[in-house]
Design a protein around this motif. Structure first.
Motif: not given
Length: 399
Positions: A28-31, A105-107, A109-114, A148-151
């Motif tokens: 997961g981290l490697e991806e 998508a890998a980001f 999933r790993r650092y979700p906005l919620a 990951a999409g965070h502001p």
């Protein structure tokens, strides 16, 4: 991401780093790192130099991140100019996010906005430790969160928390060094445990150098330092993983003295000259000397690190020193070489390689279908002498 209080979140404030990196090595981290490497390589269409600077700074090849001073010496640029070019390249990459599509998508999933700040801070800290990327903890954490999409304001806040934790850990380490007498037996036991992994040379060992060979960035403000009584001076380090090794050697009764970054060793990767500075040379009380390099467990299979290790091992043996890659785990190179891996998995990879290079999509599919573990994958790389490159991912038969 939910905005928390202005002060750094309490959860994880006294984060203790794991004694063994085995549990932090994952596909997961490697991806995430593979996708980041691809995005950086995409910047080369605009400027090869700027993409290379970004890659060197963030360590996307699998080698440890480089200081601004070292990058500047490579390109004959001032440190501040390197920083400007790095910042500009990151900004350009973020402006192109809509073009990156499903690769992000890998980001997400790993650092979700919620996720709340404490959870993100802790996750990024663990990743920083496991990949030895403390030097760029702020820059890398911010970039991952933005991808990951965070502001911007949320990513900047959490990245700042990560750096607060790193600096707090360094201060805490300095306080602990005053109590090394309590750590002596444990440190000696730890040194004993990895002495069996040392690749010893014959003959009388050469004397230790009296100073570090790493002079270009010896005073870089991104590096940590602490006073170690065994050598009677301040010692610089780039990561908590390096600091852990230094503390262990300093406290162990088996170690007489040591010199950090004792040698500058040249090596080649695809015709390009590079230099590696192995972490430390330690002289033991029985007179033997070992050259030891910190390489995180998840990174020992990368071609660039294997090439650096081959050159460092030759240098060590020419000096009558032993050679050790210290992985931050009880699992070292010898254990990986003898690791049991499902024969069907090995055969599938071998069959794929007979048809030519293997790309990330193929390995990801194999992982999804079989549950292939990253340590098993690394063991197969080492045992079969395959070549594994990152930035971007490429697996080839023969090193």
């Amino acid at each position: 991401m939910t905005a928390d209080a202005q002060a750094a979140p309490e959860t994880g404030a006294d984060l203790e780093f794991a004694d063994d990196l085995e549990t932090d090595v994952s596909f997961g981290l490697e991806e995430v790192n593979e996708v980041l490497a691809e995005l950086i390589e995409g910047q080369a269409e605009r400027s090869r130099r700027d993409a290379d600077i970004l890659g060197l700074r963030l360590g996307v090849s699998g080698a440890r991140p480089e200081t601004l001073a070292r990058i500047g010496s490579r390109y004959d640029l001032a440190r501040d100019r390197v920083r400007q070019l790095h910042t500009r390249s990151v900004g350009q990459m973020l402006r192109e996010l809509p073009l990156s599509g499903s690769r992000l998508a890998a980001f997400t999933r790993r650092y979700p906005l919620a996720a709340r700040d404490p959870a993100l801070t802790r996750a990024l800290l663990v990743e920083t430790y496991a990949t030895e990327t403390d030097l760029v903890g702020n820059e890398l954490s911010y970039l991952k969160l933005r991808l990951a999409g965070h502001p911007p304001e949320d990513a900047k806040r959490v990245a700042g928390y990560v750096m607060q934790r790193i600096m707090a850990w360094q201060k805490k380490t300095n306080r602990r060094l005053a109590k090394l007498q309590d750590a002596g037996p444990v440190a000696t036991s730890q040194v004993n445990s990895f002495l069996g992994q040392v690749d010893w040379a014959g003959g009388k060992p050469a004397a230790l150098p009296k100073q570090s060979a790493r002079t270009i960035d010896g005073d870089d403000d991104g590096r940590g330092r602490f006073y170690l009584d065994k050598v009677g001076r301040d010692v610089r380090f780039d990561s908590a993983l390096q600091a852990r090794l230094l503390q262990t050697l300093n406290a162990s009764e088996l170690v007489d003295t040591f010199q950090e970054h004792p040698s500058a060793i040249g090596f080649e990767v695809d015709g390009a000259e590079q230099v590696t500075y192995p972490t430390i040379a330690a002289r033991f009380t029985d007179g033997r000397v070992a050259l030891i390099d910190v390489q995180p467990l998840g990174h020992v299979g990368f071609h660039v690190n294997r090439a650096a290790s081959a050159a460092a091992r030759a240098h060590a043996h020419n000096n009558g020193w032993g050679w050790l890659v210290w992985t931050g785990s009880h699992i070292g190179i010898p254990e990986l070489l003898h690791r049991k891996v499902d024969g069907h998995l090995e055969k599938r990879l071998r069959d794929q390689l007979t048809s030519g290079p293997v790309f990330w999509s193929t390995v990801r599919q194999l992982r999804d279908e079989t549950g292939l573990d990253l340590l098993d994958f690394t063991a197969l790389i080492l045992r079969n002498d395959w070549r594994w490159d990152r930035a971007p991912f490429l697996l080839r038969a023969g090193n």
